[in-house]
Enzyme design. Structure first.
Site, PDB file in Angstrom:
ATOM      1  CB  THR A  30      -0.764  -0.123   1.336  1.00  0.00           C
ATOM      2  OG1 THR A  30       0.535   0.090   2.464  1.00  0.00           O
ATOM      3  CG2 THR A  30      -1.797  -1.096   1.564  1.00  0.00           C
ATOM      4  CB  CYS A  34       0.113   1.381  10.530  1.00  0.00           C
ATOM      5  SG  CYS A  34      -0.710   1.678   8.178  1.00  0.00           S
ATOM      6  CB  CYS A  38      -3.195   0.696  12.480  1.00  0.00           C
ATOM      7  SG  CYS A  38      -3.983   0.748  10.645  1.00  0.00           S
ATOM      8  NE  ARG A  63       0.267   7.504   0.320  1.00  0.00           N
ATOM      9  CZ  ARG A  63       0.532   6.994  -0.543  1.00  0.00           C
ATOM     10  NH1 ARG A  63       1.215   6.354  -1.644  1.00  0.00           N
ATOM     11  NH2 ARG A  63      -0.533   5.826  -0.740  1.00  0.00           N
ATOM     12  CB  CYS A  65      -1.842   4.940   8.169  1.00  0.00           C
ATOM     13  SG  CYS A  65      -3.579   4.223   8.841  1.00  0.00           S
ATOM     14  CB  CYS A  68      -3.721   4.266  12.774  1.00  0.00           C
ATOM     15  SG  CYS A  68      -2.517   4.489  11.789  1.00  0.00           S
ATOM     16  CG  ASP A 436      12.488  13.085  50.458  1.00  0.00           C
ATOM     17  OD1 ASP A 436      12.739  14.796  49.746  1.00  0.00           O
ATOM     18  OD2 ASP A 436      10.556  12.840  50.702  1.00  0.00           O
TER      19      ASP A 436
END
Length: 486
Positions: A30, A34, A38, A63, A65, A68, A436
């Site tokens: 694709t 992601c 996702c 690129r 998604c 998501c 402390d």
């Protein structure tokens, strides 16, 4: 982690949100990348390629998604857990240093050559500092596109891009949509207060807000910090101006509202708020380690996901730590408030009662020690620290051990102050305030050693998360720092 293919595949197939930000899944068929969680059907294993950073995936031609939104994942916890060169560089890149000073500025701050910085980032993250900064600019651009009505030209400038053309090209490259298409797909800015940017800060669950917001509010400096309408608010000193942040905890995210005098500071303001609230922590890893000690196990089970309350300004925290030496929380706030009124920069807050920025070391350079209502030795410690701070280099990208040694060499700075600064200003997850008083009371009630040296030996099994153990120990006491304000 991205090199452990079997583990990454398991995380993707189970849609495990705990690994969001640890690595990114690129899908060969694709051309998108992601986050592990996702919601779409996981691709076939042979079509998955794993990247250590969003910038690496983008450089490989993938690129983001649209479902998501991997660019909006929580940051990798590695950059807060480690003190090596890559981790320090990533913290400074997140703070916007490369956009302000370039890669030479980053190298100078870290004390390495540009070539060394680039080589190590490429080896571990698959992208150099410029590509990492570019990916961050793209994320900021998307945020502004979807949450404001700013004209695209103003938005490009605010995102840190040198030109509108570069802005347009980068958005199309990363998101496969033009800026106008991104805006039209978004739900829109909704009800917005003019001049205020509203956004959501994601985190890894679980998150226990009690000590986180309780500590910030109980120790807050009047005029600089406040709790109003269920939100912690504070002023921010930023590279190009100032701002006011409002942070409200929720079950899925922290609601953040930012009023900035210069939108170029948006990325820096967001990351300083995330740093303040320790939102990039991996609570599961922390809790698993601490719960292995039978003494801490019930505390972790009762309140999983405790974070370490930090600061938006390391030098401010260092000064406040000295002001808080051997006095009550109320007295420390009073001392700090007097400094703010006398030397802080006034600001306007139309939505609340914030009045000043915390004073810079420059503004305190001529501080009259006689004006400090505290013992003479502590006055000397304050003025000594003010003079030394410009050379200490306290920052989120600082060297933890070097800073410890420099602080410890100053008169009046003991182990409690050093470890408090390391924990809250520098973000060392293994800082431990063994001396402390609250920690010692908790140790006594839990049957742990109370002598500092013996307690340190016992606490070795909590490493590298001793700062988080401190939060659990403090929570055994009845103090306002442990409770969400009402």
């Amino acid at each position: 982690m991205h090199t452990d293919v079997e583990r990454c595949v398991r995380a993707v197939q189970s849609k495990d949100e705990r690994f969001d930000g640890w690595f990114f899944t690129a899908v060969l068929t694709t051309g998108i990348y992601c986050r592990p969680s996702c919601p779409v059907v996981p691709p076939k294993v042979e079509n998955m390629v794993f990247h250590p950073s969003a910038a690496s995936a983008q450089q490989a031609g993938f690129r983001a998604c649209k479902r998501c939104r991997p660019d909006a994942s929580p940051g990798s916890p590695l950059w807060n857990e480690r003190a090596d060169l890559v981790a320090r560089a990533m913290r400074l890149i997140a703070d916007g240093l490369v956009d302000r000073e370039g890669v030479p500025g980053l190298a100078s701050r870290l004390g390495y050559s540009v070539r060394q910085i680039e080589r190590q980032l490429l080896a571990e993250l698959g992208a150099g500092p410029l590509a990492l900064a570019k990916a961050q600019r793209a994320q900021t651009a998307r945020l502004l596109i979807e949450t404001t009505t700013l004209p695209m030209g103003d938005l490009a400038h605010a995102s840190g891009f040198a030109s509108v053309r570069t802005f347009n090209e980068t958005v199309r490259e990363v998101f496969a949509l033009t800026p106008s298409e991104l805006r039209s797909r978004a739900k829109g800015p909704g009800t917005q207060t003019p001049g205020v940017i509203s956004l959501r800060l994601p985190f890894r669950r679980p998150l226990c807000p009690d000590n986180l917001f309780g500590h910030l509010v109980a120790t807050g400096v009047p005029g600089v910090e406040e709790w109003r309408d269920g939100a912690y608010r504070r002023t921010l000193r930023l590279p190009h101006g100032h701002g006011i942040a409002s942070l409200r905890p929720g079950p899925e995210h922290v609601e953040c509202k930012l009023a900035l005098t210069d939108l170029r500071d948006l990325t820096t303001a967001i990351n300083r708020c995330r740093w303040l609230l320790d939102l990039d922590a991996d609570p599961v890893a922390v809790d698993d380690q601490l719960a292995s000690d039978p003494v801490l196990a019930p505390l972790v089970l009762k309140d999983p996901g405790r974070r370490v309350p930090r600061t938006t300004d390391p030098e401010e925290l260092a000064l406040r730590a000295v002001l808080g030496q051997q006095v009550s929380t109320a007295a420390a706030r009073t001392h700090a408030a007097r400094l703010v009124v006398a030397h802080g920069e006034p600001v306007e807050d139309r939505d609340g009662g914030l009045t000043h920025l915390f004073p810079t070391t420059g503004a305190l350079a001529d501080l009259d020690p006689e004006a400090l209502a505290m013992p003479r030795t502590r006055r000397a410690t304050v003025t000594t620290l003010v003079a030394a701070l410009p050379d200490l280099g306290l920052s989120i990208g600082g060297d933890w051990q070097r800073a410890r040694a420099q602080l410890a060499a100053l008169p009046g700075i003991g182990p409690w102050t050093v470890e408090t600064i390391a924990m809250r200003a520098l973000g060392d997850p293994d800082a431990f305030v063994a001396t402390d008083l609250g920690v010692r009371f908790a140790a006594e009630n839990l049957g742990l050693p109370t002598k500092p040296a013996e307690l340190v030996r016992h606490a070795a099994q909590w490493s590298p998360w001793r700062a988080y153990a401190v939060q659990h120990l403090w929570a055994t006491g009845d103090h306002a720092v442990n409770r969400m304000p009402v």
